[in-house]
Write a protein that holds these residues in place. Sequence first.
Motif, PDB file in Angstrom:
ATOM      1  N   GLY A 188      55.592   1.672  10.598  1.00 22.43           N
ATOM      2  CA  GLY A 188      55.677   2.798  11.532  1.00 22.43           C
ATOM      3  C   GLY A 188      55.980   2.318  12.942  1.00 22.43           C
ATOM      4  N   ASN A 189      55.080   2.629  13.890  1.00 20.82           N
ATOM      5  CA  ASN A 189      55.243   2.220  15.291  1.00 20.82           C
ATOM      6  C   ASN A 189      54.853   0.767  15.536  1.00 20.82           C
ATOM      7  OD1 ASN A 189      56.033   4.758  15.970  1.00 20.82           O
ATOM      8  ND2 ASN A 189      54.146   5.328  17.007  1.00 20.82           N
ATOM      9  N   LEU A 190      54.442   0.061  14.505  1.00 22.13           N
ATOM     10  CA  LEU A 190      53.920  -1.300  14.657  1.00 22.13           C
ATOM     11  C   LEU A 190      54.894  -2.336  14.116  1.00 22.13           C
ATOM     12  CD1 LEU A 190      51.597  -3.316  15.228  1.00 22.13           C
ATOM     13  CD2 LEU A 190      50.714  -2.758  12.953  1.00 22.13           C
ATOM     14  N   ARG A 191      55.098  -3.381  14.905  1.00 21.51           N
ATOM     15  CA  ARG A 191      55.842  -4.563  14.473  1.00 21.51           C
ATOM     16  C   ARG A 191      54.925  -5.755  14.677  1.00 21.51           C
ATOM     17  NH1 ARG A 191      58.162  -0.854  13.191  1.00 21.51           N
ATOM     18  NH2 ARG A 191      60.313  -0.239  13.445  1.00 21.51           N
ATOM     19  N   ILE A 192      54.819  -6.599  13.655  1.00 24.19           N
ATOM     20  CA  ILE A 192      54.028  -7.822  13.752  1.00 24.19           C
ATOM     21  C   ILE A 192      54.994  -8.985  13.587  1.00 24.19           C
ATOM     22  CG2 ILE A 192      52.111  -9.174  12.841  1.00 24.19           C
ATOM     23  CD1 ILE A 192      51.154  -6.472  11.537  1.00 24.19           C
ATOM     24  N   ILE A 193      55.105  -9.800  14.616  1.00 24.97           N
ATOM     25  CA  ILE A 193      55.991 -10.954  14.574  1.00 24.97           C
ATOM     26  C   ILE A 193      55.112 -12.198  14.609  1.00 24.97           C
ATOM     27  CG2 ILE A 193      57.864 -12.189  15.709  1.00 24.97           C
ATOM     28  CD1 ILE A 193      58.659  -9.465  16.940  1.00 24.97           C
ATOM     29  N   ARG A 194      55.209 -12.971  13.563  1.00 25.17           N
ATOM     30  CA  ARG A 194      54.402 -14.190  13.466  1.00 25.17           C
ATOM     31  C   ARG A 194      55.307 -15.399  13.661  1.00 25.17           C
ATOM     32  NH1 ARG A 194      49.307 -12.593  11.645  1.00 25.17           N
ATOM     33  NH2 ARG A 194      49.331 -10.679  10.439  1.00 25.17           N
ATOM     34  N   PHE A 195      54.942 -16.213  14.642  1.00 25.70           N
ATOM     35  CA  PHE A 195      55.675 -17.443  14.946  1.00 25.70           C
ATOM     36  C   PHE A 195      54.980 -18.615  14.280  1.00 25.70           C
ATOM     37  CE2 PHE A 195      56.723 -14.641  18.451  1.00 25.70           C
ATOM     38  CZ  PHE A 195      58.065 -14.898  18.677  1.00 25.70           C
ATOM     39  N   PRO A 196      55.732 -19.610  13.796  1.00 34.74           N
ATOM     40  CA  PRO A 196      55.099 -20.807  13.239  1.00 34.74           C
ATOM     41  C   PRO A 196      54.230 -21.487  14.302  1.00 34.74           C
ATOM     42  CG  PRO A 196      57.468 -20.831  12.829  1.00 34.74           C
ATOM     43  CD  PRO A 196      57.183 -19.697  13.756  1.00 34.74           C
ATOM     44  N   LYS A 197      53.136 -22.096  13.885  1.00 31.83           N
ATOM     45  CA  LYS A 197      52.236 -22.773  14.835  1.00 31.83           C
ATOM     46  C   LYS A 197      52.981 -23.763  15.711  1.00 31.83           C
ATOM     47  CE  LYS A 197      48.036 -22.757  12.086  1.00 31.83           C
ATOM     48  NZ  LYS A 197      47.034 -23.592  11.457  1.00 31.83           N
ATOM     49  N   ARG A 198      53.877 -24.533  15.119  1.00 37.56           N
ATOM     50  CA  ARG A 198      54.610 -25.549  15.886  1.00 37.56           C
ATOM     51  C   ARG A 198      55.453 -24.901  16.976  1.00 37.56           C
ATOM     52  NH1 ARG A 198      59.417 -24.601  13.958  1.00 37.56           N
ATOM     53  NH2 ARG A 198      59.798 -24.265  11.756  1.00 37.56           N
ATOM     54  N   ALA A 199      55.989 -23.725  16.727  1.00 39.19           N
ATOM     55  CA  ALA A 199      56.816 -23.036  17.725  1.00 39.19           C
ATOM     56  C   ALA A 199      55.973 -22.594  18.910  1.00 39.19           C
ATOM     57  CB  ALA A 199      57.523 -21.840  17.102  1.00 39.19           C
ATOM     58  N   LEU A 200      54.736 -22.194  18.656  1.00 33.57           N
ATOM     59  CA  LEU A 200      53.889 -21.716  19.754  1.00 33.57           C
ATOM     60  C   LEU A 200      53.570 -22.818  20.748  1.00 33.57           C
ATOM     61  CD1 LEU A 200      51.409 -19.323  17.943  1.00 33.57           C
ATOM     62  CD2 LEU A 200      53.374 -18.734  19.359  1.00 33.57           C
ATOM     63  N   ARG A 201      53.528 -24.066  20.283  1.00 34.88           N
ATOM     64  CA  ARG A 201      53.239 -25.171  21.199  1.00 34.88           C
ATOM     65  C   ARG A 201      54.370 -25.384  22.196  1.00 34.88           C
ATOM     66  NH1 ARG A 201      52.383 -28.307  16.593  1.00 34.88           N
ATOM     67  NH2 ARG A 201      50.452 -27.642  15.686  1.00 34.88           N
TER      68      ARG A 201
END
Length: 101
Positions: free
Chosen positions: A59-72
């Motif tokens: 619906g109105n929600l999008r969940i974007i998950r980034f790999p742990k290594r990318a967050l660093r």
Amino acid sequence: MKKSSQRSWWILTTEYEPYIIGGLGTAATNLTKHLTRKGVYATVLSKNRYPRYNVTRRGNLRIIRFPKRALRKYKPSAIHRWMNKRGYLNPDCIHIQLTVY
């Protein structure tokens, strides 16, 4: 994508359902549920347990998950470019649960 008149938020957190360790993930999840019930377009940016990007739409929600290594290595400007490149419009509000970003 969101309609131009619809309010939008980006919620940046390292914990989001179903991967909740403590109160931080619970707060981010509850905030997002409340916002989407009120008609706000919410995009959660969180970490992924797996070494790939993952996008979930509800619906109105999008969940974007980034790999742990990318967050660093990602800086806020890099995340912004990544989002814009994929057609996500700039939000009206950004809520940050941790300083990782």
